[in-house]
Write a protein that holds these residues in place. Structure first.
Motif, PDB file in Angstrom:
ATOM      1  N   ILE A 114      -0.035   4.098   0.803  1.00  0.00           N
ATOM      2  CA  ILE A 114      -0.485   5.016   1.849  1.00  0.00           C
ATOM      3  C   ILE A 114      -0.004   4.563   3.221  1.00  0.00           C
ATOM      4  O   ILE A 114       0.325   5.385   4.064  1.00  0.00           O
ATOM      5  CB  ILE A 114      -2.024   5.136   1.803  1.00  0.00           C
ATOM      6  CG1 ILE A 114      -2.423   5.773   0.471  1.00  0.00           C
ATOM      7  CG2 ILE A 114      -2.558   5.958   2.969  1.00  0.00           C
ATOM      8  CD1 ILE A 114      -3.799   5.428   0.025  1.00  0.00           C
ATOM      9  N   CYS A 115       0.040   3.259   3.434  1.00  0.00           N
ATOM     10  CA  CYS A 115       0.403   2.712   4.759  1.00  0.00           C
ATOM     11  C   CYS A 115       1.700   1.903   4.754  1.00  0.00           C
ATOM     12  O   CYS A 115       1.791   0.916   5.491  1.00  0.00           O
ATOM     13  CB  CYS A 115      -0.696   1.802   5.288  1.00  0.00           C
ATOM     14  SG  CYS A 115      -2.363   2.360   5.014  1.00  0.00           S
ATOM     15  N   CYS A 128       0.844  -1.187   0.000  1.00  0.00           N
ATOM     16  CA  CYS A 128       0.000   0.000   0.000  1.00  0.00           C
ATOM     17  C   CYS A 128       0.876   1.232   0.000  1.00  0.00           C
ATOM     18  O   CYS A 128       1.771   1.367   0.828  1.00  0.00           O
ATOM     19  CB  CYS A 128      -0.892   0.012   1.228  1.00  0.00           C
ATOM     20  SG  CYS A 128      -1.851   1.523   1.327  1.00  0.00           S
ATOM     21  N   CYS A 174      -5.044  -0.743   0.787  1.00  0.00           N
ATOM     22  CA  CYS A 174      -4.670  -1.860   1.664  1.00  0.00           C
ATOM     23  C   CYS A 174      -5.695  -2.979   1.623  1.00  0.00           C
ATOM     24  O   CYS A 174      -5.373  -4.158   1.570  1.00  0.00           O
ATOM     25  CB  CYS A 174      -4.717  -1.429   3.126  1.00  0.00           C
ATOM     26  SG  CYS A 174      -3.217  -0.846   3.801  1.00  0.00           S
ATOM     27  N   CYS A 193      -8.587   2.626   4.126  1.00  0.00           N
ATOM     28  CA  CYS A 193      -7.568   2.578   3.090  1.00  0.00           C
ATOM     29  C   CYS A 193      -7.953   1.442   2.160  1.00  0.00           C
ATOM     30  O   CYS A 193      -7.701   0.272   2.443  1.00  0.00           O
ATOM     31  CB  CYS A 193      -6.184   2.349   3.686  1.00  0.00           C
ATOM     32  SG  CYS A 193      -4.941   2.301   2.392  1.00  0.00           S
TER      33      CYS A 193
HETATM   34 NI    NI Z   1      -3.107   1.225   3.183  1.00  0.00          NI
END
Ligand code: NI
Length: 483
Positions: free
Chosen positions: A72-73, A70, A455, A452
């Motif tokens: 973002i994470c 991911c 994810c 998210c």
């Molecule tokens: Ni994520």
């Protein structure tokens, strides 16, 4: 831009791209024969088998590879995979320097991620109003109306990113962790630079809390009822019951606050959690085994972290927690919009923990890695910004990963997000039109969970909310897309 499709014949509402939600989702609202809302579902429309992609990789590579899961994470996956691979490497307790470096990185990540959700994504709804014009309801509109919020948005996030960069060598895809430890300590110059800023960051987080409490007081009825229902909650907590976002045992409580699970070791998660697959969704539906599939679903994330812990070990966040819990009148706080309140308290806690760590000389220690007796399996859990995140790996004697199972935070909130969207649809849908107001409210409800989707589907890259309205036969009445 909105793309509206109306199909002839019947009744179904679809909402796609949830804009200021990380990723891309689709909402389907199903009507019954009487034309009333029967159910609403929040779907994920793309899937890539990341778990299969990890199979065959050498176990020590996984904490770095898994960051591709991911965009973002990545930091949360890096840390969770590293903890699982500590177990595989036979290391039950890493050195104090390794533990504190990882914690510093983790609290930096939670701080910057919560700052993005709260300031950049949610504050336009909260401060400018759900019904304010879309063209103005964004962070730019917020900065025009509340200049100090713009400053907090930029600098609190940036500080969290600097913490990540200082611990991991870079802001994105850091390489701090290896099985059994870390590969660097904290350079003094980074420590001193962060020490110089941390008090201001704590103050700004406290100022943001006061501003948010003003919103809650002004809109109390909306705050307490919007997209809301009682639920179970789950998070990890420290062994003394205090908030610990990095390590601990799994605790779950029911809607009255009574314990369901407590002190569950990550390795035993399958004794307590079942991941149900449903034909219409790529996201699984986890539930607590002892309660069964109807009653065993729960919520995770900032609201659950506050509801599950007995106390917070940092003074400003603990004072804020007591004030927050008073809203639950002795039980958990159930308001879905209280996710944001809990998120700001979490930011204060993170900033306080970061300050404690920055004044701890263990961060300059040189004992970085331990080794132990190799094991065939490792499970780890952390509280990522969006809630409980679990990584489980099996590793063959030749060091190749043969099995990976991940339960990401957003998946844990799957049933709860469906229920929030259903609540909004029941409250707001009149006739067969997906109004701007309905679209906005669905978006606000989903955004409270800060999902998210990247994810959750283990997909790479951005996905855009599509809402569609279906009749009792499943035929689409109308669809509306929001970018
Ligand atoms: Ni994520």
């Amino acid at each position: 831009m909105n793309d509206i499709q109306v199909s002839l014949g019947a009744r179904k509402i679809i909402i796609d791209p949830v804009t200021r939600v990380e990723g891309h989702g689709k909402v389907t609202i199903r009507l019954n024969e009487a034309g009333e809302v029967e159910q609403a579902r929040f779907h994920i429309v793309e899937f890539r088998g990341f778990e299969r992609f990890i199979q065959g990789r050498m176990y020590w590579e996984v904490p770095v590879i898994v960051q591709r899961l991911c965009g973002i994470c990545p930091v949360s996956h890096h840390l969770c995979a590293a903890k699982a691979m500590d177990v595989v490497a036979g290391v039950d307790q890493v050195t104090p320097t390794a533990d504190k470096m990882r914690r510093l990185m983790h609290y930096g990540q939670v701080l910057q991620s919560n700052a993005v959700n709260f300031f950049h994504l949610a504050s336009p709804d909260l401060l400018l109003g759900f019904e304010s014009p879309v063209a103005q309801r964004n962070i730019i509109g917020v900065i025009e109306a509340f200049p100090e919020v713009g400053k907090w948005a930029i600098f609190v996030r940036k500080f969290g990113q600097q913490v990540i960069a200082a611990t991991g060598g870079r802001r994105i895809h850091p390489r701090l962790c290896i099985p059994g430890g870390v590969n660097q300590n904290l350079p003094i110059e980074h420590r001193d630079a962060l020490r110089g800023e941390v008090d201001q960051i704590i103050q700004w987080c406290c100022d943001a809390l006061e501003l948010h409490k003003g919103f809650v007081r002004e809109h109390q009825a909306l705050h307490d009822t919007f997209a809301t229902f009682p639920s179970n909650y789950m998070s990890i907590v420290a062994h003394d019951g205090g908030m610990d976002l990095y390590d601990g045992g799994l605790r779950a409580i029911d809607a009255d606050g009574a314990p369901i699970l407590d002190g569950v070791r990550p390795a035993d998660y399958r004794d307590h959690l079942i991941e149900e697959v449903r034909s219409w969704s790529y996201m699984k539906f986890p539930y607590i085994r002892s309660l069964g599939r109807e009653d065993g679903w729960y919520r995770v994330g900032p609201l659950a972290q506050l509801n599950c812990c007995a106390f917070i070990g940092t003074p400003l966040a603990e004072a804020a927690r007591k004030d927050f819990m008073a809203a639950g009148h002795g039980g958990p706080v159930h308001a879905t919009l209280a996710y944001h309140w809990a998120r700001v308290i979490g930011m204060i806690h993170c900033a306080e923990i970061i300050k404690q760590l920055l004044f701890d000389d263990d961060l300059q220690g040189t004992d970085l890695v331990l080794t132990g007796q190799r094991r065939p399996e490792g499970v780890a859990i952390i509280e990522a910004p969006r809630g409980t995140l679990l990584h489980h790996y099996q590793v063959e004697e030749n060091d190749q990963v043969t099995m990976a199972n991940l339960i990401v935070s957003t998946t844990n909130n799957n049933e709860a997000m469906n229920r929030s969207v259903t609540k909004v649809a029941i409250d707001d849908l009149t006739g067969h039109e997906i109004t701007e107001g309905l679209l906005n409210h669905i978006e606000v409800a989903i955004r409270a969970y800060d999902p998210c989707l990247s994810c959750a589907t283990h997909a790479l890259g951005d996905m855009p909310l599509i809402v569609s309205l279906e009749d009792a036969d499943g035929s689409v009445i109308t669809t509306r897309v929001k970018e």
